[in-house]
Design an enzyme around this catalytic site. Structure first.
Site, mmCIF file in Angstrom:
data_model
loop_
_atom_site.group_PDB
_atom_site.id
_atom_site.type_symbol
_atom_site.label_atom_id
_atom_site.label_comp_id
_atom_site.label_asym_id
_atom_site.label_seq_id
_atom_site.Cartn_x
_atom_site.Cartn_y
_atom_site.Cartn_z
ATOM 1 N N GLN A 1 0.857 -1.182 0.000
ATOM 2 C CA GLN A 1 0.000 0.000 0.000
ATOM 3 C C GLN A 1 0.893 1.232 0.000
ATOM 4 O O GLN A 1 1.710 1.427 0.903
ATOM 5 C CB GLN A 1 -0.901 0.003 1.230
ATOM 6 C CG GLN A 1 -1.922 1.124 1.219
ATOM 7 C CD GLN A 1 -2.752 1.138 2.493
ATOM 8 O OE1 GLN A 1 -2.230 1.441 3.562
ATOM 9 N NE2 GLN A 1 -4.024 0.801 2.381
ATOM 10 N N TYR B 1 -6.197 10.928 3.778
ATOM 11 C CA TYR B 1 -4.766 11.067 3.539
ATOM 12 C C TYR B 1 -4.605 12.107 2.412
ATOM 13 O O TYR B 1 -5.558 12.749 2.012
ATOM 14 C CB TYR B 1 -4.166 9.717 3.156
ATOM 15 C CG TYR B 1 -3.903 8.788 4.329
ATOM 16 C CD1 TYR B 1 -4.803 8.683 5.396
ATOM 17 C CD2 TYR B 1 -2.763 8.007 4.385
ATOM 18 C CE1 TYR B 1 -4.560 7.844 6.469
ATOM 19 C CE2 TYR B 1 -2.516 7.150 5.456
ATOM 20 C CZ TYR B 1 -3.418 7.076 6.487
ATOM 21 O OH TYR B 1 -3.170 6.235 7.550
ATOM 22 N N ARG C 1 -9.953 -7.311 10.270
ATOM 23 C CA ARG C 1 -9.970 -7.707 11.679
ATOM 24 C C ARG C 1 -10.191 -9.199 11.887
ATOM 25 O O ARG C 1 -9.589 -9.800 12.789
ATOM 26 C CB ARG C 1 -11.052 -6.910 12.420
ATOM 27 C CG ARG C 1 -10.719 -5.445 12.606
ATOM 28 C CD ARG C 1 -11.944 -4.650 13.030
ATOM 29 N NE ARG C 1 -12.937 -4.585 11.956
ATOM 30 C CZ ARG C 1 -14.144 -4.061 12.085
ATOM 31 N NH1 ARG C 1 -14.530 -3.578 13.260
ATOM 32 N NH2 ARG C 1 -14.973 -4.010 11.069
#
Length: 387
Positions: free
Chosen positions: A100, A170, A346
């Protein structure tokens, strides 16, 4: 059309993945000195061994000032040997590795990094408790070029794909957001102007690497805040990315690391656990008013699917469904509705071998209870506190 089996091989740009499951990028907190550690290698090796087709290394900053904190990995020659060791370990388990790449912009911690963070406009940064600096045209050009250089280094390090970070407010995402981007020059105002940073980064990566590796982009469907980036504009940006051919797939996400981080995660809001990671007086402040920032949203399976459906209807581009994918029925539902891949976060922190177990027994249920107590562990090495 025949609905594909989630465990059948699938094409992603120039890649053939062994199935259609992806370990989503979840910041690992395992890069002391901004370098790969043994813990980071083992983290991704375990996910590869557990059955995912591709595991995503998060978050690899394209420039030193784009880190969310000082120890976050950023692309430079010194990082390549460790990254090569990581990709070799993933490949040995039969999976692919994705990096990423992005610039944190206003989410970067200027105090930790020792340089001011940059944003579309001068604004307060809650991460460093400082003001950001308004990005200049030279900054935008520098960050755009840094994305291309990062992708080239990813090839050198053995990665099979890169995922361009266009979400969570971001750098690129903050320019997309009308709530944050109040510029009056060619990078502000209209959506076409606000999208120039995101489109430029994707274009630069494609021009640099061609089809040597797969290119994904993680795009916000919406920021989860009034006046922020929303579905109607996001779909238009997605169409532009598709028309330019700069990405091979989109992973659809939501939420703002600056303004509403829990909008992405859903489930319990671990305010007390987050407070415990800080020193005073910030610890007290988080305990007193943290629930205004770390808001709680109820969890449900496939909680981003309603929004993602609108992208599926508007695009031919391969899409990755993220958010509340924990069981075989959800995976099959995604395939039936035209999504090419599913991404899990998760649930795989709790059980890195969950994919293999679901493939062996379709009735397997995830042990993740969505308590989100894994989130504060990013400061000490991301893990499930219940595993």
């Amino acid at each position: 059309m025949t609905t594909p089996d989630v465990f059948e091989p699938a094409r992603l740009g120039p890649l053939t993945l062994r199935n259609r499951t992806i370990k989503a990028a979840t910041f690992e907190g395992m890069t002391k000195g901004a370098l790969v550690t043994d813990d980071l290698v083992e983290f991704h090796r375990a996910h590869a061994a557990g059955g995912v087709a591709m595991t995503s290394v998060a978050y690899c900053a394209v420039a030193p000032d784009g880190r969310t904190e000082y120890d976050q990995l950023h692309w430079r020659p010194e990082a390549l040997p460790g990254l090569r060791r990581l990709t070799d370990a993933v490949h040995a388990e039969g999976a692919a590795a994705s990096a990423q790449i992005g610039h944190a912009g206003p989410v970067a911690n200027g105090r930790s990094n020792g340089v001011p963070s940059i944003a579309p406009v001068r604004m307060f940064n809650p991460m460093s408790m400082q003001m950001t600096r308004a990005a200049t045209r030279a900054d935008i050009e520098r960050v755009t070029k840094a994305h291309a250089n990062a992708a080239l280094m990813a090839i050198e390090a053995g990665f099979d794909a890169v995922e361009i970070h266009l979400g969570h407010n971001y750098f690129a995402s903050s320019f997309l957001s009308p709530k944050i981007n109040k510029r009056t020059d060619e990078y502000g105002g209209s959506l076409a102007n606000r999208a120039k940073v995101a489109l430029g980064a994707a274009r630069a990566v494609r021009e640099a690497v061609g089809d040597r590796i797969a290119i994904l982009a993680k795009l916000n469907m919406d920021d989860g805040v009034p006046g922020g980036f929303w579905l109607d504009e996001s779909i238009r940006v997605a169409k532009w990315l598709e028309e330019e051919g700069s990405v091979d797939a989109l992973e659809l996400t939501a939420g703002s690391s600056l303004l509403n981080p829990m909008y992405l995660f859903r489930g319990d809001a671990p305010v007390r656990e987050f407070a415990a990671t800080f020193r005073q007086p910030l610890k007290l402040g988080v305990r007193l008013v943290g629930d205004r920032f770390i808001r709680e949203y109820p969890y449900e399976e496939a909680y981003l699917l309603d929004g993602a459906r609108q992208f599926r209807a508007a695009l031919d581009l391969p899409l990755v469904l993220l958010g509340g994918v924990t069981e075989r029925a959800t995976m099959d539902r995604a395939m039936a509705e035209g999504f090419q891949f599913v991404a899990m976060g998760r649930a795989l922190l709790r059980e890195p071998d969950l994919i293999d177990r679901i493939q062996a027994d379709a009735s397997t249920k995830s042990l993740c209870i969505h308590c989100n107590k894994c989130m504060p562990t990013i400061f000490s090495g991301t893990h499930c506190v219940l595993a």
